[in-house]
Design a protein around this motif. Structure first.
Motif, PDB file in Angstrom:
ATOM      1  N   ARG A  97      10.140  19.420 -15.181  1.00  0.00           N
ATOM      2  CA  ARG A  97      11.137  20.471 -14.998  1.00  0.00           C
ATOM      3  C   ARG A  97      12.467  20.006 -15.573  1.00  0.00           C
ATOM      4  O   ARG A  97      12.763  18.815 -15.536  1.00  0.00           O
ATOM      5  CB  ARG A  97      11.306  20.826 -13.508  1.00  0.00           C
ATOM      6  N   GLY A  98      13.234  20.933 -16.093  1.00  0.00           N
ATOM      7  CA  GLY A  98      14.525  20.587 -16.665  1.00  0.00           C
ATOM      8  C   GLY A  98      15.633  21.405 -16.040  1.00  0.00           C
ATOM      9  O   GLY A  98      15.484  21.982 -14.954  1.00  0.00           O
ATOM     10  N   GLY A 128      26.390  14.722  -7.401  1.00  0.00           N
ATOM     11  CA  GLY A 128      25.908  13.497  -8.008  1.00  0.00           C
ATOM     12  C   GLY A 128      26.679  13.066  -9.238  1.00  0.00           C
ATOM     13  O   GLY A 128      26.860  11.859  -9.471  1.00  0.00           O
ATOM     14  N   VAL A 129      27.130  14.032 -10.039  1.00  0.00           N
ATOM     15  CA  VAL A 129      27.820  13.679 -11.284  1.00  0.00           C
ATOM     16  C   VAL A 129      29.338  13.699 -11.136  1.00  0.00           C
ATOM     17  O   VAL A 129      30.043  13.229 -12.033  1.00  0.00           O
ATOM     18  CB  VAL A 129      27.413  14.624 -12.432  1.00  0.00           C
ATOM     19  N   ARG A 130      29.818  14.227 -10.016  1.00  0.00           N
ATOM     20  CA  ARG A 130      31.269  14.372  -9.856  1.00  0.00           C
ATOM     21  C   ARG A 130      31.993  13.037  -9.924  1.00  0.00           C
ATOM     22  O   ARG A 130      33.116  12.954 -10.439  1.00  0.00           O
ATOM     23  CB  ARG A 130      31.561  15.095  -8.529  1.00  0.00           C
ATOM     24  N   VAL A 151      16.719  16.421  -9.378  1.00  0.00           N
ATOM     25  CA  VAL A 151      18.176  16.288  -9.462  1.00  0.00           C
ATOM     26  C   VAL A 151      18.571  14.819  -9.481  1.00  0.00           C
ATOM     27  O   VAL A 151      19.392  14.386 -10.308  1.00  0.00           O
ATOM     28  CB  VAL A 151      18.856  17.021  -8.292  1.00  0.00           C
ATOM     29  N   ASP A 152      18.013  14.055  -8.580  1.00  0.00           N
ATOM     30  CA  ASP A 152      18.383  12.637  -8.499  1.00  0.00           C
ATOM     31  C   ASP A 152      18.019  11.889  -9.777  1.00  0.00           C
ATOM     32  O   ASP A 152      18.765  11.012 -10.240  1.00  0.00           O
ATOM     33  CB  ASP A 152      17.712  11.989  -7.291  1.00  0.00           C
TER      34      ASP A 152
END
Length: 356
Positions: free
Chosen positions: A17-18, A284-286, A343-344
């Motif tokens: 999945r993307g 997570g990316v913040r 996501v992780d």
């Protein structure tokens, strides 16, 4: 030459999945089961079937006693049909510059519906009465296409969400000028989940006249619907749908999908999960140095700016799109079937590529 004889087989890895689009996702198992339930035997074609009739009751429970659903094949078709129904031959539609009808529908509203789009730049994808007024003029000027409709998107193409009060203000302003309000709701469920309110709270309750209701981005196989809320705003919907090539002969298979989604809470469960995954991704990316989040994450999309070479390397590992490649802006979309592990893994990949 005879075609090769092969058994049906899977052509992709179902574990991959993307983050390119919620359209990439498969079909929710409960929707697939509903399609199978509707199969077998004969039902009257072109919308006179029992499933489409029952759908009307479900639609009225969400959008009020006057609401009526007209199932169609796809989102562009829904928008083209809806906008034709509320415009004259000389009419124009005011929308945001980022609106799907302007950016991503191949000119269909203008070429197929024969109407003019009057666009307005917005900082966050959302129109306001003040922004609408940049194009809301010249009704008696025969040299200018007549503004007859304001079209908004909920949630917007930039992942932001209108509050009910914001949509009410737009509807009151548009109606005061004799214009109708169309709502492009391809991700309407995500907006309702974000606001934690029923869909009626920001549609029929605040003055929306007609809307395009999305199904495929929320777990359906195919099909969307035009929902007419204000019956006085439209003319000859059945004829417009047919001439727009959006009348399904076996409509029961579109209608039963909406029944599966809307009769209980599947639509909301799917949307909430997609939103939660987008928020997990944003969190997570913040904190990753060099990654800039551009808009509030209010639905199931995350828009970020990061170095172009990093994005290109990430695209070799996960599918996603540039939103504005020249500016280094990307869009990451989450779906009803996105997992926390997906996501992780993506967040870890972002950290790895940013550290190179």
């Amino acid at each position: 030459m005879n075609p090769p004889k092969t058994d049906a087989r899977r052509h992709h890895d179902p574990q991959v999945r993307g983050f390119a689009s919620d359209n990439y996702a498969g079909v929710h198992p409960e929707v697939l089961a509903a399609i199978a339930l509707a199969n077998g035997g004969h039902q009257v074609a072109y919308g006179e079937d029992d499933y489409t009739e029952h759908l009307q009751q479900i639609i009225r429970s969400h959008f009020g006693a006057t609401a009526e659903a007209f199932p169609v094949f796809n989102g562009t078709g829904a928008n083209v049909v809806a906008l034709q129904a509320v415009t004259d031959r000389w009419g124009a539609v005011i929308c945001a510059e980022s609106a799907h009808i302007q950016v991503d529908e191949g000119g269909a509203p203008e070429r197929m519906a024969g109407l003019k789009l009057l666009t307005v730049p917005t900082p966050d994808g959302k129109l306001t009465p003040e922004l609408i007024d940049r194009q809301a003029y010249g009704w008696e000027d025969e040299h200018r296409a007549m503004p007859q409709v304001v079209s908004i998107t909920q949630s917007t193409e930039l992942g932001t969400v209108y509050t009910p009060d914001e949509i009410r203000a737009i509807c009151e302003h548009a109606h005061a000028h004799g214009m109708r309000v169309h709502l492009d709701g391809s991700r309407l469920a995500n907006a309702a989940a974000s606001l934690d309110v029923p869909m009626r709270t920001f549609t029929n309750a605040v003055g929306v006249d007609i809307l395009s209701l999305g199904g495929t981005k929320n777990g359906a196989l195919f099909g969307e619907a035009v929902v007419v809320i204000n019956q006085d705003a439209v003319r000859r919907m059945k004829h417009i749908r047919k001439m727009s090539m959006q009348l399904a002969s076996k409509m029961r298979f579109v209608s039963v999908q909406f029944e599966a989604l809307l009769a209980r809470d599947l639509w909301l469960r799917n949307a909430r999960h997609a939103n939660e995954m987008a928020e997990r991704l944003a969190e997570g990316v913040r904190a990753v140095h060099g990654v800039e989040l551009l808009y509030p994450v209010q639905a199931n999309g995350v828009f970020a700016r990061l170095p172009h070479d990093v994005s290109e390397r990430l695209q070799k590992r996960f599918r996603f799109y540039f939103w504005d490649e020249a500016a280094g802006v990307v869009r990451w979309m989450c779906s009803f079937d996105t997992t926390a592990e997906d996501v992780d893994a993506f967040v870890a990949a972002v950290k790895e590529e940013m550290a190179r």
